[in-house]
Design an enzyme around this catalytic site. Structure first.
Site, PDB file in Angstrom:
ATOM      1  N   HIS A 115      -1.905 -21.007   0.496  1.00  0.00           N
ATOM      2  CA  HIS A 115      -0.713 -20.380   0.666  1.00  0.00           C
ATOM      3  C   HIS A 115       0.115 -19.965  -0.714  1.00  0.00           C
ATOM      4  O   HIS A 115       0.711 -18.799  -0.743  1.00  0.00           O
ATOM      5  CB  HIS A 115       0.161 -20.911   1.858  1.00  0.00           C
ATOM      6  CG  HIS A 115      -0.259 -20.533   3.196  1.00  0.00           C
ATOM      7  ND1 HIS A 115      -1.550 -21.094   3.590  1.00  0.00           N
ATOM      8  CD2 HIS A 115       0.163 -20.132   4.336  1.00  0.00           C
ATOM      9  CE1 HIS A 115      -1.766 -20.756   4.963  1.00  0.00           C
ATOM     10  NE2 HIS A 115      -0.758 -20.292   5.257  1.00  0.00           N
TER      11      HIS A 115
ATOM     12  N   LYS B 235       6.479  -2.113   1.852  1.00  0.00           N
ATOM     13  CA  LYS B 235       5.338  -1.343   2.416  1.00  0.00           C
ATOM     14  C   LYS B 235       4.032  -2.261   2.448  1.00  0.00           C
ATOM     15  O   LYS B 235       3.133  -2.289   1.661  1.00  0.00           O
ATOM     16  CB  LYS B 235       4.985  -0.151   1.947  1.00  0.00           C
ATOM     17  CG  LYS B 235       4.295   0.702   2.852  1.00  0.00           C
ATOM     18  CD  LYS B 235       4.410   2.341   2.290  1.00  0.00           C
ATOM     19  CE  LYS B 235       3.255   3.282   3.177  1.00  0.00           C
ATOM     20  NZ  LYS B 235       3.445   3.199   4.494  1.00  0.00           N
TER      21      LYS B 235
ATOM     22  N   TYR C  95       0.945  -1.313   0.085  1.00  0.00           N
ATOM     23  CA  TYR C  95      -0.199   0.029  -0.016  1.00  0.00           C
ATOM     24  C   TYR C  95       0.858   1.189  -0.107  1.00  0.00           C
ATOM     25  O   TYR C  95       2.210   1.262   0.203  1.00  0.00           O
ATOM     26  CB  TYR C  95      -0.928   0.049   1.279  1.00  0.00           C
ATOM     27  CG  TYR C  95      -0.323   0.121   2.534  1.00  0.00           C
ATOM     28  CD1 TYR C  95       0.467  -0.492   3.186  1.00  0.00           C
ATOM     29  CD2 TYR C  95      -0.288   1.573   3.075  1.00  0.00           C
ATOM     30  CE1 TYR C  95       1.168  -0.207   4.450  1.00  0.00           C
ATOM     31  CE2 TYR C  95       0.084   1.897   4.374  1.00  0.00           C
ATOM     32  CZ  TYR C  95       0.947   1.020   4.916  1.00  0.00           C
ATOM     33  OH  TYR C  95       1.582   1.100   6.213  1.00  0.00           O
TER      34      TYR C  95
ATOM     35  N   GLU D  96      12.934   2.077  13.685  1.00  0.00           N
ATOM     36  CA  GLU D  96      11.863   2.819  13.394  1.00  0.00           C
ATOM     37  C   GLU D  96      10.761   3.136  14.291  1.00  0.00           C
ATOM     38  O   GLU D  96      10.841   2.226  15.072  1.00  0.00           O
ATOM     39  CB  GLU D  96      11.609   2.913  11.846  1.00  0.00           C
ATOM     40  CG  GLU D  96      11.187   1.698  11.591  1.00  0.00           C
ATOM     41  CD  GLU D  96      10.557   1.570  10.185  1.00  0.00           C
ATOM     42  OE1 GLU D  96      10.554   2.350   9.368  1.00  0.00           O
ATOM     43  OE2 GLU D  96       9.881   0.454   9.860  1.00  0.00           O
TER      44      GLU D  96
ATOM     45  N   LEU E 213      11.332   1.036   6.727  1.00  0.00           N
ATOM     46  CA  LEU E 213      10.961   1.316   5.526  1.00  0.00           C
ATOM     47  C   LEU E 213      11.515   2.747   4.977  1.00  0.00           C
ATOM     48  O   LEU E 213      11.881   3.626   5.945  1.00  0.00           O
ATOM     49  CB  LEU E 213       9.295   1.970   5.701  1.00  0.00           C
ATOM     50  CG  LEU E 213       8.709   2.399   4.514  1.00  0.00           C
ATOM     51  CD1 LEU E 213       8.155   1.062   3.637  1.00  0.00           C
ATOM     52  CD2 LEU E 213       7.362   3.010   4.813  1.00  0.00           C
TER      53      LEU E 213
ATOM     54  N   ARG F 217       7.758   3.826  -5.057  1.00  0.00           N
ATOM     55  CA  ARG F 217       7.791   2.917  -4.054  1.00  0.00           C
ATOM     56  C   ARG F 217       6.992   1.767  -3.955  1.00  0.00           C
ATOM     57  O   ARG F 217       7.145   0.659  -3.907  1.00  0.00           O
ATOM     58  CB  ARG F 217       7.649   3.476  -2.556  1.00  0.00           C
ATOM     59  CG  ARG F 217       8.040   2.798  -1.469  1.00  0.00           C
ATOM     60  CD  ARG F 217       8.327   3.544  -0.390  1.00  0.00           C
ATOM     61  NE  ARG F 217       6.971   4.189   0.353  1.00  0.00           N
ATOM     62  CZ  ARG F 217       6.761   4.762   1.183  1.00  0.00           C
ATOM     63  NH1 ARG F 217       7.945   5.152   1.951  1.00  0.00           N
ATOM     64  NH2 ARG F 217       5.644   5.384   1.527  1.00  0.00           N
TER      65      ARG F 217
ATOM     66  N   ARG G 145      -8.510 -20.019  -1.284  1.00  0.00           N
ATOM     67  CA  ARG G 145      -7.349 -19.924  -0.237  1.00  0.00           C
ATOM     68  C   ARG G 145      -6.522 -20.888  -0.227  1.00  0.00           C
ATOM     69  O   ARG G 145      -6.725 -22.143  -0.227  1.00  0.00           O
ATOM     70  CB  ARG G 145      -8.233 -20.058   1.230  1.00  0.00           C
ATOM     71  CG  ARG G 145      -7.158 -19.549   2.380  1.00  0.00           C
ATOM     72  CD  ARG G 145      -7.708 -19.487   3.513  1.00  0.00           C
ATOM     73  NE  ARG G 145      -6.959 -18.809   4.665  1.00  0.00           N
ATOM     74  CZ  ARG G 145      -5.923 -19.471   5.096  1.00  0.00           C
ATOM     75  NH1 ARG G 145      -5.791 -20.809   4.678  1.00  0.00           N
ATOM     76  NH2 ARG G 145      -5.010 -18.825   5.969  1.00  0.00           N
TER      77      ARG G 145
END
Ligand code: PMP
Length: 289
Positions: A101, A146, A32, A178, A202, A51, A99
């Site tokens: 993995h 991210k 995101y 961070e 990040l 990014r 579903r």
């Protein structure tokens, strides 16, 4: 009516729904961005899009639009929603599939969503500063992505909030990494120091703007790991993020920094940051400096 962007189409936000088998919903399998809007204009949009694409690529998601298409669609969304000050939230997931993995094969298209959020600048906190706690960094080793998976960050932020603090400053052992949703800076002997952009943090867009402002304005700056002891002895501490800009930290774990007032280098950077916003997005009405 509020609008949202869903897979290239701008639709009524209340109709933008997620399938229960969307991999973002089930696994957090996506990435995101949050983009700040001042005066109806997107700040550092190119950096955010770059990014976004990089984060997606690093987990094997190909965004089905070019950066130019994305920025044009976001622009249209801003205009339709008449957003002056606030944020755009945008995410892409691996798409909808039974579903499992293992990544789906075949023609599974990524789900891309964006919507707008109204929100003014946090002027009071920018002027007086915020408090923080310390917490062990329990996250994975790809914090440069991210990712939608934010549980480690959420647990840290919740702990801060329960203690009446704005941010949790994370550390791996003795090394400060961070914040739960921000990058952390200290000032030591007049030098601005922040963690190098590697897999443990990040690479903040705001952080990079600040680094550039330091270089252009002859403020000494260093990207390197710093310790908890250096944080404790720092002359000034501040954090940075898209929504918090350059935010003074005036207290950590109940201990005041500089008697609890923002420091001169932090304030100088706040002023320079406002000038940078004005350069890209036009004059600000309410300012810190
Ligand atoms: N680190 C983390 C963990 C974050 O969530 C954020 C906020 N996006 C940042 C740093 C700051 O990044 P940016 O300046 O790009 O908002």
């Amino acid at each position: 009516m509020e609008f949202a962007l869903l897979n290239g189409e701008i639709i009524d936000r209340s109709e933008a729904k997620v399938d229960v088998e969307d991999r973002g919903y089930q696994f957090g399998d996506g990435v995101y961005e949050v983009i700040r809007i001042y005066n109806g204009k997107m700040f550092t949009i190119d950096e955010h899009l770059e990014r976004f694409v990089k984060s997606a690529e690093s987990i094997g998601i190909t965004i089905p639009f070019t950066s130019l298409q994305l920025s044009e669609m976001l622009e249209e969304l801003l205009i339709k929603n008449n957003l002056e000050t606030g944020n755009i939230y945008m995410q892409v997931t691996r798409g909808i599939a039974p579903r499992n993995h293992v990544f789906p094969t075949g023609n599974v298209v990524p789900t891309l969503v964006a919507y707008t959020i109204k929100g003014v600048r946090p002027l009071e906190s920018l002027k007086s500063g915020v408090k923080a706690i310390l917490t062990e960094d329990i996250r994975w080793l790809r914090c440069d992505i991210k990712s939608l998976n934010l549980l480690g960050n959420l647990l840290a932020k919740q702990k801060a909030s329960e203690q009446g603090c704005f941010e949790a400053i994370q550390h791996r052992g003795d090394d400060v990494t961070e914040g739960s949703s921000s990058n952390i800076f200290i000032v030591k002997n007049g030098m601005v120091i922040t963690h190098e952009s590697n897999n443990l943090i990040l690479k903040g867009i705001t952080k990079d703007v600040i680094l550039e402002l330091c270089i252009k304005n002859n403020i000494q700056v260093q990207e390197r790991t710093f310790s908890l002891a250096e944080l404790e002895e720092a002359e000034e501490v501040f954090l940075s993020s898209t929504t918090s800009e350059v935010m003074p930290v005036i207290e950590i774990e109940g201990k005041k920094i500089r008697a609890g007032v923002p420091g001169p280098i932090t304030q100088k950077l706040q002023g320079l940051f406002e000038k940078e916003i004005e350069k890209q997005c036009g004059l600000l009405v309410n300012k810190v400096y």
